[in-house]
Design an enzyme around this catalytic site. Structure first.
Site, PDB file in Angstrom:
ATOM      1  CE1 TYR A 231      -0.995   2.748  -0.747  1.00  0.00           C
ATOM      2  CE2 TYR A 231      -1.839   2.460  -2.971  1.00  0.00           C
ATOM      3  CZ  TYR A 231      -1.792   2.072  -1.648  1.00  0.00           C
ATOM      4  OH  TYR A 231      -2.537   1.000  -1.224  1.00  0.00           O
ATOM      5  CB  CYS A 232       5.399   4.057  -0.603  1.00  0.00           C
ATOM      6  SG  CYS A 232       6.147   5.697  -0.590  1.00  0.00           S
ATOM      7  CD  GLN A 233       2.673   4.424   5.903  1.00  0.00           C
ATOM      8  OE1 GLN A 233       2.312   3.415   5.308  1.00  0.00           O
ATOM      9  NE2 GLN A 233       1.877   5.043   6.743  1.00  0.00           N
TER      10      GLN A 233
ATOM     11  CB  ALA B 160       5.773  10.479  -1.497  1.00  0.00           C
TER      12      ALA B 160
ATOM     13  CG  PHE C 126      -1.660   4.356   3.017  1.00  0.00           C
ATOM     14  CD1 PHE C 126      -2.767   4.138   2.222  1.00  0.00           C
ATOM     15  CD2 PHE C 126      -1.674   3.877   4.316  1.00  0.00           C
ATOM     16  CE1 PHE C 126      -3.876   3.457   2.701  1.00  0.00           C
ATOM     17  CE2 PHE C 126      -2.774   3.192   4.811  1.00  0.00           C
ATOM     18  CZ  PHE C 126      -3.874   2.981   4.000  1.00  0.00           C
TER      19      PHE C 126
END
Length: 123
Positions: A84-86, A88, A113
Site C-alpha cells: 500500500y501507499c497513499q 495506490a 492508506f
C-alpha cells in the site's frame, strides 16, 4: 490529422493492454479483504519514511518504492505480498517491479492508506 488519430489509438491501446496484463498478477483489495489476508503475508508500506512515521497500518514494514530494487532481499518471493501507499499509485509501481523480479502473489489496498479504516500506528 490521421497520424494524430493513429498515435492516440496506439497510446490508448497500449494503456488498456498494460492494465489488463496487470490485473493478472496484481489483485486490488478492499479494506475488508486486505485486513482478512495481510496478517498471513508480508505487509509493505511503499511510501517515503516521513509518510510512514506520520501513521501506517499496524505491522507494516516501510520499504519505499524508490528503494525497492535495492532492498528486494528483504521480501520473500514465496510468501504473499500486500502493498500500500497513499492512494495506490506507488503500490502499483512497486507491484510492477516485484512482478518483473518473479514475485507472484501481489495484492494492493484499493484507494491506498487514505482509504484504510483499520488499526494504525503512529511514529
Amino acid at each position: 490529422m490521421w497520424f494524430i488519430l493513429v498515435a492516440a489509438a496506439l497510446i490508448i491501446g497500449y494503456a488498456v493492454l498494460k492494465y489488463v496484463r496487470q490485473q493478472q498478477y496484481l489483485k486490488t483489495l478492499t479494506s475488508e479483504q486486505f485486513r482478512e489476508g495481510y496478517r498471513k503475508a508480508q505487509l509493505i508500506d511503499v511510501r517515503e519514511p516521513n509518510e510512514f512515521k506520520g501513521g501506517h497500518i499496524l505491522g507494516a514494514r516501510n520499504i519505499p518504492v524508490t528503494q525497492l530494487k535495492q532492498r528486494l532481499q528483504e521480501i520473500r518471493p514465496d510468501k504473499p505480498v500486500y502493498l500500500y501507499c497513499q492512494n495506490a499509485a506507488r503500490s502499483t509501481r512497486a507491484a510492477n517491479i516485484l512482478h518483473k523480479k518473479g514475485y507472484k502473489h501481489l495484492h494492493q489496498l484499493q484507494g491506498g492508506f487514505k482509504k484504510w479504516d483499520g488499526k494504525i500506528k503512529k511514529g
